[in-house]
Design an enzyme around this catalytic site. Structure first.
Site, PDB file in Angstrom:
ATOM      1  N   ASP A   1      42.460 -28.334  38.037  1.00  0.00           N
ATOM      2  CA  ASP A   1      41.630 -27.803  39.121  1.00  0.00           C
ATOM      3  C   ASP A   1      40.630 -26.800  38.540  1.00  0.00           C
ATOM      4  OD1 ASP A   1      43.849 -26.055  38.620  1.00  0.00           O
ATOM      5  OD2 ASP A   1      43.389 -24.955  40.461  1.00  0.00           O
TER       6      ASP A   1
ATOM      7  N   GLU B   1      46.091 -23.900  39.727  1.00  0.00           N
ATOM      8  CA  GLU B   1      46.124 -22.683  38.920  1.00  0.00           C
ATOM      9  C   GLU B   1      45.111 -21.684  39.436  1.00  0.00           C
ATOM     10  OE1 GLU B   1      45.782 -19.798  35.678  1.00  0.00           O
ATOM     11  OE2 GLU B   1      44.163 -21.006  36.487  1.00  0.00           O
TER      12      GLU B   1
END
Ligand SMILES: [Zn+2]
Length: 395
Positions: free
Chosen positions: A76, A141
């Site tokens: 991500d 994250e």
């Protein structure tokens, strides 16, 4: 199937997936394709929790007899912001002047692209390693980090997974590739102080207790002297006041309450508990020595709450992991990397409960910025370092 040995091609594919947290954006599917080409098993557990978006994660493994190395990271990315401000579109993987542009180029699709390429080159030259290599990759994250690494680790352990060492591919180098390996992190602790006063008219202060000077005295006591001078492995602990709130819009009213929040990044002088005790001591002493109102008998009345989940300090001393990686960096770039514990927290703080962990990836200068980019030469260099590490660690 062709092996994904080219980090630039791997990264271009990953950047073209718009995987802004919490969207998977096909980034994990693309990675799955690369890992399948390497004959890895791949699973894609989805984790949920009320009040947070569902998150897709990936666990891939090239299984063998011998030690088990885990590569950890995230696909991500943070949002691109104003796309018009970018020289090249953030999800196009454009190459100009020897650099590839795109969100995630260094944080950290680039690290993943290089590690995949390194493993592909290893397999091409040596066949499967004498041991296992696994990929623990989250899509959470840069977000709340609730449905990511923590749950993925628990999920894998329940299935009998055990690791001997882990590398997190976050961008750790401040200026040049090979500058810095991170071998630990300071801890982080956040607290909120509330001073309880008594509301009243500013013209009649003897009938009120103004909490504001009391809060200033308590904060003064926290900031007055350093918590320590630093240690062999860590810089000094540091406290920052992040907000002071009274919320009083009237100019003729003494407020009833005043609050402040602080965060402290602390070194291995302290545990979470000993640091909380030290903070309590300082506040108690200051409360005892001060009064909210001249002539009052009561010490300053305050509460302290600890916010969020504190993260303890950690330091990785695994000789084989740290030394093999340092030597690999030196063999490829000719310089010995600094072993550092600086910077903010990362998912390494969760992994350290399962196996020794270090962080090493690209140069972090443009992460989270407009025009995030990576030098193509850095992609090749990092791939060579990871390859060298694989060869020596599994030797
Ligand atoms: Zn990152």
């Amino acid at each position: 199937m062709t092996l994904p040995t080219d980090p630039t091609a791997n990264l271009a594919e990953l950047i073209r997936c718009p995987s802004v947290t919490p969207a998977e954006g096909r980034a994990l599917s693309v990675l799955q394709g690369m890992l399948k080409a390497l004959d890895c098993s791949v699973e894609r557990p989805v984790f949920s929790e009320e009040g947070t978006p569902d998150i897709e994660n990936l666990y891939g493994k090239l299984a063998g007899e011998g030690p088990h190395l885990m590569f950890a990271g995230h696909t991500d990315v943070v949002p691109p912001g104003d796309e018009g401000a970018w020289k090249h579109p953030p999800f196009a993987a454009a190459i100009a002047d020897g650099q590839m542009y795109g969100r995630g180029a260094v944080d950290m699709k680039g690290g993943i692209a290089c590690f995949v390429a390194a493993l592909a080159r290893y397999v091409k030259t040596h066949g499967r390693p004498k041991g296992s290599v696994s990929f623990l990759i989250t899509g959470d994250e840069e977000g709340p980090a609730i449905n990511g690494t923590v749950k993925l680790l628990e999920w894998a352990v329940k299935r009998g997974e055990k690791w001997d060492a882990s590398i997190v591919g976050e961008p750790t180098n401040p200026d040049r590739l090979g500058d810095m390996i991170k071998i630990g992190r300071r801890g982080s602790l956040t607290g909120r102080i509330t001073v309880n006063g008594r509301q009243g008219h500013v013209a009649y202060p003897h009938r009120a207790d103004n909490p504001v000077p009391g809060l200033m005295q308590l904060l003064g006591a926290l900031l007055e002297k350093p918590f320590d001078e630093g240690t062999v492995d860590f810089q000094p602990s540091n406290l920052e006041v992040t907000t002071v709130d009274v919320g009083n819009t009237a100019t003729n009213v003494i407020p009833a309450k005043a609050t402040a929040v602080f965060n402290i990044r602390f070194n291995d002088t302290w545990s979470v508990e000993s640091l909380q005790a030290e903070i309590h001591n300082r506040l108690d002493r200051a409360a005892e020595e001060n009064r909210l109102r001249k002539g009052a008998e009561q010490p300053v009345d305050f509460d302290i709450d600890w916010l969020g989940r504190p993260s303890p300090v950690f330091l990785t001393r695994d000789e084989k992991l740290v030394e093999t990686l340092s030597a690999s960096v030196e063999a490829v770039v000719g310089v010995r990397p600094e072993l550092s514990t600086s910077g903010g927290t990362s998912d390494a703080r969760f992994i350290k409960d399962y196996c020794p962990v270090v962080e090493f990836g690209l140069v972090g200068q443009t992460m989270h910025m407009v025009d995030e980019r990576v030098a193509l030469s850095d992609l090749e260099t990092l791939t060579q370092i990871y390859l060298r590490f694989l060869e020596d660690w599994f030797a």
